[in-house]
Design an enzyme around this catalytic site. Structure first.
Site, PDB file in Angstrom:
ATOM      1  N   CYS A 141      19.337  27.448   9.101  1.00  0.00           N
ATOM      2  CA  CYS A 141      18.516  28.659   9.164  1.00  0.00           C
ATOM      3  C   CYS A 141      19.121  29.643  10.151  1.00  0.00           C
ATOM      4  O   CYS A 141      18.920  29.516  11.369  1.00  0.00           O
ATOM      5  CB  CYS A 141      17.077  28.327   9.558  1.00  0.00           C
ATOM      6  SG  CYS A 141      15.985  29.770   9.592  1.00  0.00           S
ATOM      7  N   CYS A 144      16.522  31.619  12.100  1.00  0.00           N
ATOM      8  CA  CYS A 144      15.883  30.835  13.170  1.00  0.00           C
ATOM      9  C   CYS A 144      16.790  30.688  14.389  1.00  0.00           C
ATOM     10  O   CYS A 144      16.343  30.812  15.532  1.00  0.00           O
ATOM     11  CB  CYS A 144      15.528  29.435  12.662  1.00  0.00           C
ATOM     12  SG  CYS A 144      14.586  29.376  11.136  1.00  0.00           S
ATOM     13  N   ASP A 145      18.060  30.388  14.147  1.00  0.00           N
ATOM     14  CA  ASP A 145      18.936  29.946  15.228  1.00  0.00           C
ATOM     15  C   ASP A 145      20.091  30.889  15.565  1.00  0.00           C
ATOM     16  O   ASP A 145      20.824  30.657  16.525  1.00  0.00           O
ATOM     17  CB  ASP A 145      19.517  28.566  14.873  1.00  0.00           C
ATOM     18  CG  ASP A 145      18.435  27.519  14.678  1.00  0.00           C
ATOM     19  OD1 ASP A 145      17.392  27.619  15.355  1.00  0.00           O
ATOM     20  OD2 ASP A 145      18.621  26.618  13.845  1.00  0.00           O
TER      21      ASP A 145
END
Length: 321
Positions: A141, A144-145
């Site tokens: 992701c 996300c990261d």
């Protein structure tokens, strides 16, 4: 199989942000929810080391701790959390009907409403070096990261719209993005292809696959292989993003609930209602576009509210429909 059949008002299947948020709202509405965790208690967030984009955590929080806290909050309001896997379902198509599920091939539960929050599983390449470094620089992701790799060199694997979108996103954060495409063309739409091709700090390598992820505790580099010439090349990176798709965990509902060709459950309009009355779907099991913890939690809230309104609108049957 056990002869004992348990009747409950609301069954929640799955224990990620969607499931626990649904449980918080359902228990506060006195729906007396029972939640089964499934094979991966806490869902995908349990494999995430740092969560910096969920509201309410100004200093960030690690994924497993966040899921423990969500469980504790759900239990505080009366949710009964059980370890177990739903292995079979027999869903009613009648308003006010009773849905029957089997837990761990043994226990039978009858529920007036079911909230499905089984999530989706990210697809990985399956390389030992990749699996070893999941959470240490290997991620599925980018949204996300990606922040953790600001001004660093990273690589992304994939050829579809999602991979192109994530490569574009990473290009705004990272120093350089190397995009590995297994074939000699991308599957992404022409518009997305043109976008990534026009971004100067994205390098696209066609006919290229991951041979090995380099590093001991964290990602330090990537060994690529050209699948036409078998020539190998090492590059220094600190993050590797896998964008080859997700598989929703919905197989046990096949043939009963409407789903798309990939297996994502189809919900009605802006609700969490499925095609069967009293059955609601939330989180990544029905969301193939956003797949974020906060959006999953939002749909978990919606599912609990939909279940509460459904129960309020019917006369609860005393016998199995």
């Amino acid at each position: 199989m056990s002869d004992t059949i348990e009747r409950i008002k609301t069954l929640i299947i799955g224990s990620g942000p969607a499931g626990y948020t649904a449980a918080i709202y359902a228990s506060r509405a006195d729906l007396k929810p029972v939640l089964y965790t499934g094979m991966e208690p806490g869902g995908q967030l349990t494999t995430t080391t740092e969560v910096d984009n969920f509201p309410g955590y100004p200093e960030g929080i690690d994924g497993p701790t966040m899921m423990v806290q969500l469980q504790q909050q759900a239990e505080r309001f009366g949710t009964e959390v059980r370890i177990g896997m739903i292995t079979a379902t027999e869903l009613s198509d009648k308003v006010g009907g009773i849905h029957r599920v089997t837990v761990d091939n043994d226990k039978v539960i009858e529920a007036e409403t079911i909230i499905i929050s089984t999530g989706a599983t990210a697809k990985y390449l399956g390389l030992p070096s990749e699996q070893k470094l999941r959470g240490g620089g290997v991620s599925a992701c980018a949204v996300c990261d990606g922040f953790f790799y600001k001004k660093q060199d990273v690589a992304i694997v994939g050829a579809g719209d999602t991979a192109a979108e994530e490569a574009s996103y990473l290009s705004n954060i990272c120093n350089k993005v190397t995009m590995l495409v297994r074939k000699d063309y991308m599957r992404a739409s022409k518009a997305m292809q043109h976008r990534v091709e026009s971004i100067p700090n994205i390098e696209i390598k066609y006919n290229t696959e991951v041979d090995e992820v380099l590093g001991d505790q964290v990602v330090e580099g990537l060994r690529m292989v050209n699948n036409q010439t078998q020539e190998k090349e090492d590059i220094a990176i600190t993050g590797l993003f896998i964008a080859i798709g997700h598989k929703p965990n919905t197989d046990i509902f096949a043939g009963q609930l409407d789903m798309d060709e990939t297996g994502y459950l189809i919900t009605e309009g802006k609700t969490t209602k499925t095609n069967l009355p009293g059955v609601f779907a939330c989180g990544d099991a029905q969301d193939k576009d956003y797949r974020q913890a906060v959006t999953a939690a939002g749909t978990g809230c919606m599912a609990a509210l939909d279940a509460e309104r459904y129960l309020a609108a019917i006369e609860t049957p005393e016998e199995v429909a």
